[in-house]
Design an enzyme around this catalytic site. Structure first.
Site, short mmCIF file in Angstrom:
data_model
loop_
_atom_site.label_atom_id
_atom_site.label_comp_id
_atom_site.label_asym_id
_atom_site.label_seq_id
_atom_site.Cartn_x
_atom_site.Cartn_y
_atom_site.Cartn_z
N ASP A 152 44.72 97.37 69.43
CA ASP A 152 46.19 98.05 68.58
C ASP A 152 46.94 98.73 69.29
OD1 ASP A 152 45.07 96.47 66.62
OD2 ASP A 152 44.64 98.23 65.23
N ASP A 185 54.02 93.30 54.06
CA ASP A 185 54.23 91.95 53.87
C ASP A 185 53.45 91.24 54.99
OD1 ASP A 185 55.40 92.29 56.35
OD2 ASP A 185 57.41 92.15 55.85
N ARG A 225 47.59 92.49 58.47
CA ARG A 225 48.78 91.71 58.99
C ARG A 225 48.02 90.83 60.14
NH1 ARG A 225 53.06 95.32 62.49
NH2 ARG A 225 51.58 96.66 62.96
N LYS A 242 48.61 88.46 64.96
CA LYS A 242 49.14 89.64 64.51
C LYS A 242 50.63 89.49 64.08
CE LYS A 242 49.26 94.60 65.38
NZ LYS A 242 49.35 95.83 66.27
N ASP A 247 39.81 103.43 63.07
CA ASP A 247 40.03 101.87 62.47
C ASP A 247 40.62 101.31 63.97
OD1 ASP A 247 42.26 103.65 61.02
OD2 ASP A 247 43.08 101.53 61.41
#
Length: 529
Positions: free
Chosen positions: A291, A136, A105, A124, A281
């Site tokens: 993140d 999605d 995303r 993001k 990751d």
């Protein structure tokens, strides 16, 4: 009309891309990126932006208010020179190899050049990519607001981090099951524009090694050295061949990654930050915090605390395990890099650099937190004693250190720390032990002859007054969801000066209130965003 921006998109220009341009979820091979357009949104509105990041990118206040830029930051089109894409990577999640992951995303806008520096811009929550799997590609306001605020708060704390330029609401509703209990709800959508010199992760290298795409792995290593470590690799004295990097250079480079990662984790432990999802990751090759999912700050000191509901049982990513997990992640990266090294080359010595650097950096941080002139024999025992007492007595870490700095060294009183206790029972049960510790602590300071001003300067530089406690973020989320953005903007301003007392902002320097102890979003969070 905003001024033109300069883009030089080396990643897509020099590294191979996905030949398939249709948008559907798939396994991707022998490339590092896939071209993809953000999915347009209904009505992008700029909720907030970071003036510091805007200035860093050469954007004025007027530029940030320009309709063309707001539309771009909301995923509705691009500016001249931008190229939109998502990158391919894998990773170990909760200790298990997860295979291909990728930017599910996150969509890059390209590489912006300004004042001799390069910045990757990334949206993001801007829609689906080939790596979205069953998702999605969207993000909701609550998680986007948290990432926006925390990115900038961490930078102000002196912690290496990706940055955040903007927070834009989309006008679209997004379905999310926040508690994973089968009760999905509609939530307002939002997009954060993230900024970093590079978003390359350990997982980019891991996936290529796992798929035996070794020529491409060598190329990515050489490219990363040339683009992202251009200020470092020449110092090794080893020439760089981008397609066939020298094994000795790879070894030295991995040691540099270990060094940067160790420095990062020492900062996390210094300020009481818990990442919550330390998968490979989510590990930056530059040693940046990356993140911001279910993160949190330690309120009452507890090394076993994790903010992540998914990790509630195993507590793999709890506060106290972060150094060990960082090393484990580096071991996984070492395995990937070793796949292109000759058999007589090992990365074991480079891994040892992490251990040495972390001990050095944490020791330095603790010496400053406690106001020591330098670390001495016996300091470790003294520090461990108070951390154990803080855990048992349920003492707030941030408040403890800010109050410790005000302690009368000649007549230390437990009352100086009173508002750092979460319960009267904890203060009553362990008060005498902590009072005795205060006596030993003041003797340690006085016997060293540390000048009061020196002690206070050291402590003030290492101990924040304002941190983004989960309940503060949740209050801002609740208000923003109701259309009130004032708390968001206030927090952005307060957290930009976390080590300085700010008149009228005392409410943001308090411990977690009782109502937030078990409240969703204030105690623990899920990965749902």
């Amino acid at each position: 009309m905003m001024k033109p921006l300069t883009f030089d998109n080396r990643f897509v220009r020099e590294l191979p891309g996905d030949p398939i341009t249709d948008l559907y979820t798939r396994q991707v091979s022998d490339c590092l990126w896939s071209a993809v357009q953000p999915t347009p949104v209904k009505q992008p509105q700029l909720l907030a932006y970071s003036p510091q990041v805007a200035e860093m990118l050469g954007l004025s206040d007027a530029d940030m208010q320009a309709s063309a830029l707001i539309q771009t930051l909301g995923g509705n089109g691009t500016l001249p020179g931008m190229f939109t894409y998502a990158t391919r990577y894998g990773g170990h999640q909760f200790g298990h190899w997860a295979g291909q992951l990728g930017d599910g995303r996150a969509i890059y806008l390209g590489e912006l050049l300004h004042a001799g520096k390069r910045f990757e811009l990334q949206l993001k929550g801007a829609g689906e990519t080939p790596y979205s799997r069953s998702a999605d590609g969207r993000a909701v306001l609550r998680s986007s607001l948290r990432e926006f605020l925390c990115s900038e708060a961490m930078h102000a704390l002196g912690v290496p981090t990706t940055r955040a330029l903007s927070l834009v609401t989309t006008g679209n509703q997004v379905v999310r099951d926040m508690f994973y209990d089968g009760n999905p709800q509609l939530e307002p959508g939002a997009i954060v524009c993230r900024v970093a010199p590079s978003f390359t992760r350990f997982g980019h290298f891991e996936l290529l090694a796992s798929r035996d795409e070794l020529p491409l792995l060598k190329h990515l290593i050489g490219f990363t050295l040339d683009r992202d470590f251009a200020d470092w690799w020449p110092s090794t004295g080893i020439a760089l061949d981008i397609h066939q990097p020298d094994p000795g250079l790879i070894e030295a480079w991995f040691a540099e990654i270990c060094t940067r990662t160790a420095i990062l984790i020492a900062h996390w432990m210094r300020v009481g930050f818990v990442h919550g999802v330390m998968n490979t990751d989510n590990m930056s090759i530059l040693g940046l915090t990356i993140d911001y999912g279910p993160y949190g700050w330690i309120d009452n000191f507890d090394p076993s605390w994790t903010p992540n509901t998914t990790d509630a049982q195993g507590r793999r990513y709890c506060f106290g395990r972060q150094p060990d997990i960082a090393r484990w992640n580096l071991e996984r990266l070492a395995e990937a890099l070793a796949s292109v090294l000759p058999a007589n080359h090992t990365l074991a010595q480079s891994l040892a650099v992490f251990d040495q650097t972390y001990v050095r950096e944490l020791t330095h941080a603790l010496a400053n937190k406690f106001g020591f002139d330098q670390w001495q024999d016996g300091d470790g025992e003294l520090v461990n004693q108070i951390f154990e007492l803080m855990q048992r007595a349920e003492v707030d870490q941030t408040l403890f250190f800010s109050r410790l700095a005000t302690l009368d060294l000649h007549a230390p009183q437990l009352s100086t720390l009173s508002d750092a206790f979460y319960t009267a029972q904890g203060q009553q049960q362990f008060g005498a032990d902590i009072q005795q510790w205060l006596h030993h602590y003041t003797q340690r300071i006085l016997s060293a002859g540390i000048a009061p001003a020196t002690r206070l300067q050291k402590m003030a530089s290492a101990n924040p007054i304002y941190v983004l406690r989960n309940y503060l973020a949740q209050e801002a989320i609740d208000l923003a969801t109701a259309g009130d953005h004032s708390r968001l903007l206030t927090l952005l301003k307060v957290l930009s000066q976390p080590y300085t007392w700010q008149t009228g902002m005392e409410a943001f320097a308090q411990k977690r209130p009782d109502w937030a102890r078990q409240k969703a979003g204030c105690s623990m969070l899920s990965c749902s965003s």
